[in-house]
Design a protein around this motif. Structure first.
Motif, PDB file in Angstrom:
ATOM      1  N   ALA A  66     -47.832 -42.971 -15.936  1.00  0.00           N
ATOM      2  CA  ALA A  66     -47.638 -41.341 -17.268  1.00  0.00           C
ATOM      3  C   ALA A  66     -47.751 -42.332 -18.570  1.00  0.00           C
ATOM      4  O   ALA A  66     -47.064 -43.364 -18.717  1.00  0.00           O
ATOM      5  CB  ALA A  66     -46.499 -40.286 -16.875  1.00  0.00           C
ATOM      6  N   ARG A  67     -47.981 -40.983 -19.467  1.00  0.00           N
ATOM      7  CA  ARG A  67     -48.426 -42.288 -20.830  1.00  0.00           C
ATOM      8  C   ARG A  67     -47.883 -41.187 -21.939  1.00  0.00           C
ATOM      9  O   ARG A  67     -48.529 -39.731 -21.439  1.00  0.00           O
ATOM     10  CB  ARG A  67     -48.999 -42.740 -21.107  1.00  0.00           C
ATOM     11  N   ILE A  68     -46.769 -41.215 -23.041  1.00  0.00           N
ATOM     12  CA  ILE A  68     -46.114 -39.997 -23.511  1.00  0.00           C
ATOM     13  C   ILE A  68     -46.533 -40.865 -24.979  1.00  0.00           C
ATOM     14  O   ILE A  68     -46.661 -41.472 -25.328  1.00  0.00           O
ATOM     15  CB  ILE A  68     -44.353 -39.699 -23.154  1.00  0.00           C
ATOM     16  N   GLU A  69     -46.327 -39.514 -25.563  1.00  0.00           N
ATOM     17  CA  GLU A  69     -46.820 -39.439 -26.883  1.00  0.00           C
ATOM     18  C   GLU A  69     -45.673 -39.095 -27.569  1.00  0.00           C
ATOM     19  O   GLU A  69     -45.283 -37.717 -27.734  1.00  0.00           O
ATOM     20  CB  GLU A  69     -48.051 -38.729 -27.768  1.00  0.00           C
ATOM     21  N   SER A  97     -45.088 -45.767 -20.411  1.00  0.00           N
ATOM     22  CA  SER A  97     -45.338 -45.765 -21.356  1.00  0.00           C
ATOM     23  C   SER A  97     -45.336 -45.139 -21.956  1.00  0.00           C
ATOM     24  O   SER A  97     -45.633 -43.649 -22.001  1.00  0.00           O
ATOM     25  CB  SER A  97     -46.363 -46.750 -21.043  1.00  0.00           C
ATOM     26  N   VAL A  98     -45.071 -46.161 -23.543  1.00  0.00           N
ATOM     27  CA  VAL A  98     -44.928 -44.712 -24.910  1.00  0.00           C
ATOM     28  C   VAL A  98     -45.530 -45.242 -25.992  1.00  0.00           C
ATOM     29  O   VAL A  98     -45.138 -46.174 -26.642  1.00  0.00           O
ATOM     30  CB  VAL A  98     -43.248 -44.534 -25.220  1.00  0.00           C
ATOM     31  N   ALA A  99     -46.244 -43.915 -26.558  1.00  0.00           N
ATOM     32  CA  ALA A  99     -47.273 -44.377 -27.973  1.00  0.00           C
ATOM     33  C   ALA A  99     -46.593 -43.649 -29.116  1.00  0.00           C
ATOM     34  O   ALA A  99     -46.407 -42.911 -28.686  1.00  0.00           O
ATOM     35  CB  ALA A  99     -48.346 -44.484 -27.581  1.00  0.00           C
ATOM     36  N   GLY A 126     -55.213 -40.073 -22.010  1.00  0.00           N
ATOM     37  CA  GLY A 126     -54.636 -40.172 -21.141  1.00  0.00           C
ATOM     38  C   GLY A 126     -53.168 -39.677 -21.088  1.00  0.00           C
ATOM     39  O   GLY A 126     -52.337 -40.459 -20.628  1.00  0.00           O
ATOM     40  N   ARG A 127     -52.506 -39.087 -22.495  1.00  0.00           N
ATOM     41  CA  ARG A 127     -51.708 -39.007 -22.472  1.00  0.00           C
ATOM     42  C   ARG A 127     -50.806 -37.362 -21.298  1.00  0.00           C
ATOM     43  O   ARG A 127     -51.447 -36.732 -21.239  1.00  0.00           O
ATOM     44  CB  ARG A 127     -51.341 -38.659 -24.016  1.00  0.00           C
ATOM     45  N   ARG A 128     -49.825 -37.820 -21.711  1.00  0.00           N
ATOM     46  CA  ARG A 128     -49.094 -36.633 -20.725  1.00  0.00           C
ATOM     47  C   ARG A 128     -48.884 -35.315 -20.664  1.00  0.00           C
ATOM     48  O   ARG A 128     -48.510 -34.535 -20.809  1.00  0.00           O
ATOM     49  CB  ARG A 128     -48.511 -36.954 -19.038  1.00  0.00           C
TER      50      ARG A 128
END
Length: 344
Positions: A66-69, A97-99, A126-128
């Motif tokens: 999962a990718r979180i913004e 991961s965190v962007a 692809g952010r969740r």
């Protein structure tokens, strides 16, 4: 037939533009072999339709499932650094991961509720879910995120256009009361306040907590003892100067942030006043600014790292389709007494 998940397809955009799906695909993928007029038309329709590309699934077993913004607006400071650390720590524990990104500025003259292309781009990348630390969210922003199927969690919101938006904050009212009660207990009665914007919900809560403590003690607060700003150092310098230049200046100041408190201390120093001998100062946040100030700052600890962690875990729950027990979470504040306050 439209897709079951409600997303706009390349075919939908192609039909609107009167071109082939292949042409739209070339524009989406940045291919150069498309005429400028056709490209401009297709890009406009992609924006209009809020087209979101299909997400590429992460490899099975990948730690970044999962990718979180994490989105900010404005310059980063000690406050935001604490939040970032909390989100990153929680993300590491959860294996996501965190962007980090800055919120794009709204173009001059843009419609306030116009759908935002950034939401579509985040979903395509692809952010969740999105965690926001921003000063303004409009109905258009929320609608764009909803169309992109991106859950939103707001940290320490200044304002929210919808009550159902999940948020994480602290007990700002109780913190404001604790700050004022501490100064009252030291014998101060002329206590000023230098805070944030009048539109800021957290600022209003801190201000009301301060006023509630003063009223409970039977102390009247003159209008000129309340100054607004933007929780920044310069606001503290300017607001502190305005208070200290009054004919009957306060003997203590409660500042709405540590940065603001540091500015108040500088305003006092510039007038030959000593802190805390001549002026007591209380901040809010308990960042590195409070610990490195001279003297070290008495402040209301806002658990910023914990707030970041709660926001990350809440975002993951929403991305997984789980229901929340509460849309609003407030973590407890705590008064930390250091060297910037003393008896009157």
């Amino acid at each position: 037939m439209p897709p079951k998940d409600g997303r706009t397809t390349l075919a939908t955009v192609a039909a609107s533009a009167g071109v082939s799906v292949t042409t739209v695909s070339k524009v989406v993928n940045g291919r150069a072999d498309v005429g400028p007029e056709t490209r401009a038309l297709v890009e406009s329709l992609l924006e209009q339709h809020d087209y979101i590309g299909r997400r590429s699934p992460s490899p099975k077993g990948s730690p970044a499932t999962a990718r979180i913004e994490l989105m900010f607006k404005g310059d980063l400071n000690a406050y935001s650094t604490e939040i970032i650390q909390g989100v990153l720590d929680a993300g590491s524990e959860a294996g996501v991961s965190v962007a980090l990104s800055a919120r794009p500025p709204r173009p001059a003259g843009a419609e306030p509720d116009r759908p935002r292309g950034w939401a579509r781009d985040l979903a395509a990348a692809g952010r969740r879910a999105v965690i926001a630390v921003v000063d303004e969210l409009t109905s258009g922003d929320l609608a764009a995120l909803s169309r992109a199927h991106l859950p939103l969690v707001v940290i320490d919101p200044l304002n929210l256009p919808r009550n159902w938006v999940p948020s994480v904050g602290s007990t700002n009212f109780a913190g404001g009361m604790a700050a004022a009660q501490h100064l009252l207990a030291l014998g101060h009665r002329r206590i000023g306040y230098v805070g944030g914007s009048t539109k800021s919900a957290c600022n209003q809560a801190r201000l009301h907590g301060y006023r509630a403590a003063m009223e409970a003690a039977g102390v009247t607060v003159p209008d000129e003892y309340q100054r607004t700003g933007d929780f920044r150092y310069q606001d503290g310098v300017e607001g502190g100067a305005a208070l200290l230049d009054l004919p009957s200046p306060p003997t203590a100041v409660f500042a709405g942030s540590d940065e603001t408190a540091a500015g108040v201390i500088e305003a006092a120093r510039g007038r030959g006043l000593r802190v805390p001998d001549d002026l007591s100062v209380v901040g809010f946040d308990d960042t590195d600014v409070a610990r490195l100030a001279s003297p070290p700052l008495t402040t209301v600890r806002q658990p910023l790292r914990e707030m970041g962690g709660v926001a990350l875990r809440t975002a993951l729950r929403l991305a997984a389709g789980e229901k929340l027990d509460s849309h609003h979470v407030e973590l407890a504040t705590e008064l930390i007494v250091r060297g910037s306050t003393a008896p009157r």
